[in-house]
Design a protein around this motif. Sequence first.
Motif, short mmCIF file in Angstrom:
data_model
loop_
_atom_site.label_atom_id
_atom_site.label_comp_id
_atom_site.label_asym_id
_atom_site.label_seq_id
_atom_site.Cartn_x
_atom_site.Cartn_y
_atom_site.Cartn_z
N GLU A 189 -1.84 -34.55 -25.91
CA GLU A 189 -1.86 -33.78 -24.67
C GLU A 189 -0.55 -33.93 -23.90
O GLU A 189 -0.06 -32.98 -23.28
CB GLU A 189 -3.04 -34.23 -23.80
CG GLU A 189 -4.40 -33.91 -24.41
CD GLU A 189 -5.54 -34.40 -23.56
OE1 GLU A 189 -5.25 -34.97 -22.47
OE2 GLU A 189 -6.70 -34.24 -23.95
N GLU B 71 2.37 -34.46 -25.28
CA GLU B 71 3.38 -33.66 -25.97
C GLU B 71 3.23 -32.19 -25.62
O GLU B 71 4.24 -31.47 -25.41
CB GLU B 71 3.23 -33.88 -27.48
CG GLU B 71 4.26 -33.14 -28.32
CD GLU B 71 5.67 -33.64 -28.07
OE1 GLU B 71 6.63 -32.85 -28.26
OE2 GLU B 71 5.82 -34.83 -27.66
N ARG B 72 1.96 -31.76 -25.59
CA ARG B 72 1.71 -30.36 -25.22
C ARG B 72 2.20 -30.07 -23.81
O ARG B 72 2.79 -29.02 -23.53
CB ARG B 72 0.22 -30.07 -25.36
CG ARG B 72 -0.16 -28.62 -25.12
CD ARG B 72 -1.64 -28.45 -25.33
NE ARG B 72 -2.00 -28.84 -26.68
CZ ARG B 72 -3.27 -29.04 -27.06
NH1 ARG B 72 -4.25 -28.94 -26.17
NH2 ARG B 72 -3.54 -29.37 -28.30
N GLN C 263 5.83 -29.77 -23.80
CA GLN C 263 6.25 -28.49 -24.37
C GLN C 263 6.09 -27.36 -23.35
O GLN C 263 6.99 -26.53 -23.18
CB GLN C 263 5.44 -28.20 -25.63
CG GLN C 263 5.90 -26.94 -26.37
CD GLN C 263 5.12 -26.76 -27.66
OE1 GLN C 263 4.31 -27.60 -28.02
NE2 GLN C 263 5.39 -25.66 -28.35
N LEU C 264 4.92 -27.37 -22.68
CA LEU C 264 4.70 -26.35 -21.66
C LEU C 264 5.73 -26.47 -20.54
O LEU C 264 6.21 -25.48 -19.99
CB LEU C 264 3.28 -26.46 -21.11
CG LEU C 264 2.14 -26.08 -22.08
CD1 LEU C 264 0.79 -26.37 -21.45
CD2 LEU C 264 2.26 -24.60 -22.48
#
Length: 583
Positions: free
Chosen positions: A524, A526-527, A530-531
Amino acid sequence: MQVTMTTASDNAVIPAADAAEESTNKQPIATGIEGLDFVLQGGLPAGRPTLLRGAAGTGKTVIALTFLCHGIAAGETAVFVTFDEAPEALLGHAEGFGFPARRYLAEGRLRILDMRPDRNEVQVGETIELTAILARIGFALDSLGATRLVLDAVDGMETGYADLPSLRGELTHVFDWIRDRAVTCLITVGEYADFSTRYGLEDYIADCVIALTQEVSNRVMTRVLRVVKRRGAAHGSNENPFLLDRGGIFLVPVTGSVLSAKVSDARLSTGISGLDAMLGGQGPYRGSITLLSGQAGTGKTSIACSFARAACEAGLSVLYISFEESLDELIRNQRSIGIDLDRYHRTDGRSVDGLGALLLQPVRAVELGLEEHLMRVIRSVRQHRPALVILDPVSGLAGRSRDPVAKEMLLRLLYLIKEEGVTTVATELLGDDSAGVSHLDVSSIIDVWIKLRRHENDGEMNRLITVVKARGLPTSDQVKEFRMSTEGLRIVDPYLGESGIVYGTARMARQAEDEETIDQLHIELERAHQLRAELSEIQAANERLARAEHEVKTADLDRQVAQIERRLAAIERTRAAIGRGRA
């Protein structure tokens, strides 16, 4: 009329009063019983009679034999006069307690006179002829040059006298005769029909009186000694329990313990690295007292055996007194967790191959009285001089009695061991309903207190350990897990997760859950990163577009401004030209 006495050395005549005064100023005569000499502040009064009274079985004859044989071993000579037992029986008693009386007799350093009353031989009229008895005793004293005399069971003379005044007068004569001879004498009498009281031996005749009694509590008998009086000198006045067995007489004075413990900066490892770390890294100080308290099955005995193994590996001797498990049980049970006590066990207490000797002494707590247990332990400590004493469990002694004397006994025991400079490890069994509270009430003398408890959760029982106190040591304030297995004993740090502290197999499940949670959170995270990056790129693109639009609008405005300025300049030039033409 002036009474006189004759010395054995030169037959010179000395006034009896002067001899009595001279004997009073002499140093006390040691009995050979350390505790009794302490109570008497040195020993029996020199050159004077001491009365030793007690019922059958209280140890009168053994004390008398100890008094004589101690003097003979030190180079003196002695006479034993018996009014009750046969000389052969006395020699057998002496041998039973380890006294070489037969050898002393053969060497001429001891003489035994058989003065048992025989009405067919030693009576004149209806009474015993005491003059003949004293003549025989005096001859024996002079022949040996004896300095110690025992008159054993003089109450046996009572059958030879028809009335009380006659015997009382003769006994007074005997005591005066002893003072005149200036011989240190121990006179034993029984308690039958209050013999010593009826004849005034205690109140008027004897210079020193020692009373022996037997006390029975909960069907367990304890022998007790008390010095009733001692003319011309101070003495202990308390009742002092004493031990009588094949090892002889052993007495621990009630007032004999003082706060004079030996202090050491050296440390003794517990044999468990994690527990050593909880105690500052090296274990408790040598000469200290460690108490291991816990419910059944928490590992108290195992930790105590770990102490023993570590001490033996360091070349130190250990005395292990078990009040619950037999020798074979203890060795077998500890082998299951990797502690081989049989490797160190020595019945003679001698070290082998650099390893310290382990002396195991199993004894049932209910077998003896509390005071007798105390004396046996102290005697073993003084005989074997161990570096470490283990009492497992000490609550088997004090905990089985609600008598406040039990606490006093335990405190005395721990004080006396500490005075010897010996490290002590004691275990205490706590009841399941104790809420972890000790009922021994001895925390004031305990240097290191370690508590163990059970932790039951999700159908599993785990052992927890904490250090309540450790005088002079930096300690851990954490509650840690204590594990026992075939690989030995280990202290495991607690696992503190998101949902709290867990132990045992729950620790593994909780740790796996936490690892899964951590992995999911990493995904989460990492996500989100990224976002965040995408959002930053969008924002940067928007910013570039806005800058481009701004630049376009700015250029357009700049063109409009330039056009307007040119038009205005043209108009100004036109107007200027027209003005010049009119002129």
